[in-house]
Write an enzyme that holds these catalytic residues in place. Sequence first.
Site, PDB file in Angstrom:
ATOM      1  N   ILE A   1     -16.103  30.744   9.708  1.00  0.00           N
ATOM      2  CA  ILE A   1     -15.533  30.961  11.046  1.00  0.00           C
ATOM      3  C   ILE A   1     -15.981  32.364  11.424  1.00  0.00           C
ATOM      4  O   ILE A   1     -15.456  33.356  10.921  1.00  0.00           O
ATOM      5  CB  ILE A   1     -14.005  30.792  11.058  1.00  0.00           C
ATOM      6  CG1 ILE A   1     -13.655  29.353  10.636  1.00  0.00           C
ATOM      7  CG2 ILE A   1     -13.439  31.098  12.442  1.00  0.00           C
ATOM      8  CD1 ILE A   1     -12.176  29.023  10.639  1.00  0.00           C
TER       9      ILE A   1
ATOM     10  N   LYS B   1      -8.888  29.555   5.636  1.00  0.00           N
ATOM     11  CA  LYS B   1      -9.905  30.525   6.047  1.00  0.00           C
ATOM     12  C   LYS B   1      -9.523  31.876   5.459  1.00  0.00           C
ATOM     13  O   LYS B   1      -8.402  32.363   5.667  1.00  0.00           O
ATOM     14  CB  LYS B   1      -9.954  30.636   7.576  1.00  0.00           C
ATOM     15  CG  LYS B   1     -10.851  31.780   8.075  1.00  0.00           C
ATOM     16  CD  LYS B   1     -10.611  32.105   9.543  1.00  0.00           C
ATOM     17  CE  LYS B   1     -11.471  33.281   9.989  1.00  0.00           C
ATOM     18  NZ  LYS B   1     -11.181  33.707  11.358  1.00  0.00           N
TER      19      LYS B   1
ATOM     20  N   TYR C   1      -4.724  30.473   7.650  1.00  0.00           N
ATOM     21  CA  TYR C   1      -5.597  31.569   8.084  1.00  0.00           C
ATOM     22  C   TYR C   1      -5.118  32.858   7.443  1.00  0.00           C
ATOM     23  O   TYR C   1      -4.041  33.353   7.769  1.00  0.00           O
ATOM     24  CB  TYR C   1      -5.567  31.631   9.613  1.00  0.00           C
ATOM     25  CG  TYR C   1      -6.348  32.759  10.272  1.00  0.00           C
ATOM     26  CD1 TYR C   1      -7.238  33.560   9.578  1.00  0.00           C
ATOM     27  CD2 TYR C   1      -6.175  33.008  11.643  1.00  0.00           C
ATOM     28  CE1 TYR C   1      -7.938  34.576  10.200  1.00  0.00           C
ATOM     29  CE2 TYR C   1      -6.878  34.019  12.283  1.00  0.00           C
ATOM     30  CZ  TYR C   1      -7.753  34.808  11.552  1.00  0.00           C
ATOM     31  OH  TYR C   1      -8.441  35.821  12.185  1.00  0.00           O
TER      32      TYR C   1
END
Length: 322
Positions: free
Chosen positions: A232, A189, A161
Amino acid sequence: SSWRVHSRGQITPDKHRNTYRGVCMSTFKGVIVPMVTPFNRDEEQSINYEAAEQLLEKLISEGADGIFTFGSNGEFHVCNPDEKIKFSKFIIEKTAGRLPVYVGTGACSTKEALYMSCEAEAIGADALSVINPYFLGISDQQLVEYFKTVAASVKIPVLLYNIPKGTGKNISKEAVEQLVTIENIKGIKDSSGNIDNLKDYLDAAAGHDVDVLVGSDGKISEAHALGAQGAIAGTANLITKVVVDLWKALEAGNAEEAARLQAEIEPIRDILHLGSTPQTLKRSLELAGYSVGPARFPVTEVAEGVDEKIYAMLDHYGIVHN
């Protein structure tokens, strides 16, 4: 990967990533919602489980492809490990295999990230989202060792992330090139908002079994065009169907509808810029009838005059409000 239902009800990624009914599926795909963590307005600002279940059912019924607990919008940074595991277990149990649940387990301390990751795997998380250590300004090599150590502690997939505005460090393309070779690191992400950075990750992931997801809601269409496998999207807490329909339009190649829906995300994004994460998002949900409460201190209630702007935004979307 394919999702298979286990006897205890939840679904976990098939470790061999074979096909499911003849269709090869990504580990991370479509619209994954980084769910807000509802709090009560009591002295402890305790977690409101009833509101969490209400929000969860909305997200599932409106077509989310996955749920992610304890991202930035889930306020991982102000919740302790026990709260995070207990709440994530509740969400996994209430989801009951209807879609995958990912748990945020990253931390400044490798020791805490290892504890969180092993606990999340034990309660049935389908995958982990692991933020890089923040505040410390560590080197790329220290960063690679951190992610390698966390990934080695579990068997389930790991999503890296990247959110440099929160951590103070961008995960470099060179670091990602090393990390994509690790068997259970299956995604990254990117919430940098920098399309060139996303391109770097797509380049690094090419030829590997690794999905690249966009975490900047204003750039979903751009990211999809470049090859991102999912989004996301914090805005999907409130306007779930808009974001889900956007992704469907992109997948179907319906450029005109996708352009319309991408623009439809802007009214809520304008509201999110009026406060600290996830202050105005939670207030928007609250005024729309979901008792998610305020953000945790030190973030306070929204400023005077913000409610009126939120009401106008809810009206734009046709969302009934209090």
